[in-house]
Design a protein around this motif. Structure first.
Motif, PDB file in Angstrom:
ATOM      1  N   LEU A  18      39.805  40.472  48.589  1.00 41.71           N
ATOM      2  CA  LEU A  18      40.977  39.744  48.125  1.00 41.71           C
ATOM      3  C   LEU A  18      40.660  38.773  46.990  1.00 41.71           C
ATOM      4  O   LEU A  18      41.470  38.592  46.093  1.00 41.71           O
ATOM      5  CB  LEU A  18      41.635  39.006  49.290  1.00 41.71           C
ATOM      6  CG  LEU A  18      42.199  39.889  50.405  1.00 41.71           C
ATOM      7  CD1 LEU A  18      42.787  39.030  51.515  1.00 41.71           C
ATOM      8  CD2 LEU A  18      43.236  40.850  49.876  1.00 41.71           C
ATOM      9  N   THR A  19      39.495  38.174  47.022  1.00 45.81           N
ATOM     10  CA  THR A  19      39.143  37.208  45.980  1.00 45.81           C
ATOM     11  C   THR A  19      39.048  37.883  44.622  1.00 45.81           C
ATOM     12  O   THR A  19      39.609  37.391  43.629  1.00 45.81           O
ATOM     13  CB  THR A  19      37.820  36.495  46.327  1.00 45.81           C
ATOM     14  OG1 THR A  19      37.985  35.837  47.580  1.00 45.81           O
ATOM     15  CG2 THR A  19      37.447  35.484  45.266  1.00 45.81           C
ATOM     16  N   ALA A  20      38.362  39.008  44.549  1.00 50.66           N
ATOM     17  CA  ALA A  20      38.232  39.735  43.281  1.00 50.66           C
ATOM     18  C   ALA A  20      39.602  40.232  42.806  1.00 50.66           C
ATOM     19  O   ALA A  20      39.909  40.178  41.607  1.00 50.66           O
ATOM     20  CB  ALA A  20      37.267  40.894  43.427  1.00 50.66           C
ATOM     21  N   ALA A  21      40.413  40.703  43.731  1.00 48.22           N
ATOM     22  CA  ALA A  21      41.753  41.172  43.373  1.00 48.22           C
ATOM     23  C   ALA A  21      42.598  40.024  42.847  1.00 48.22           C
ATOM     24  O   ALA A  21      43.325  40.174  41.856  1.00 48.22           O
ATOM     25  CB  ALA A  21      42.421  41.821  44.576  1.00 48.22           C
ATOM     26  N   ALA A  22      42.509  38.873  43.492  1.00 46.09           N
ATOM     27  CA  ALA A  22      43.266  37.698  43.052  1.00 46.09           C
ATOM     28  C   ALA A  22      42.855  37.302  41.636  1.00 46.09           C
ATOM     29  O   ALA A  22      43.708  37.025  40.789  1.00 46.09           O
ATOM     30  CB  ALA A  22      43.051  36.538  44.022  1.00 46.09           C
TER      31      ALA A  22
END
Length: 75
Positions: A18-22
């Motif tokens: 989720l962090t990379a996607a965000a």
């Protein structure tokens, strides 16, 4: 179904977390997580398996992926 939420889910699966996607979508991790949670509430089932190594699609999510991808492409 909101296409931005669908796109957020697809990017999360592509990135694997989720962090990379965000970061890729210029969202905060919290905002992205809320979008996925909202989509899960709409569908009535979990879409992501979350663990310390990142996220993967649940079996139910895998069944929806072709429809979600088509929806995002059409938007």
């Amino acid at each position: 179904m909101d296409t931005e939420k669908c796109r957020a889910l697809l990017v999360a699966l592509e990135c694997g977390n989720l962090t990379a996607a965000a970061e890729r979508l210029s969202y905060t991790p919290s905002a992205l997580s809320r979008q996925v949670a909202s989509l899960e509430k709409e569908t009535g089932f979990s879409l992501l398996d979350r663990n310390k190594n990142g996220v993967t699609a649940t079996d139910s999510c895998r069944l929806l992926l072709p429809v979600l991808e088509k929806l995002v492409r059409a938007a």
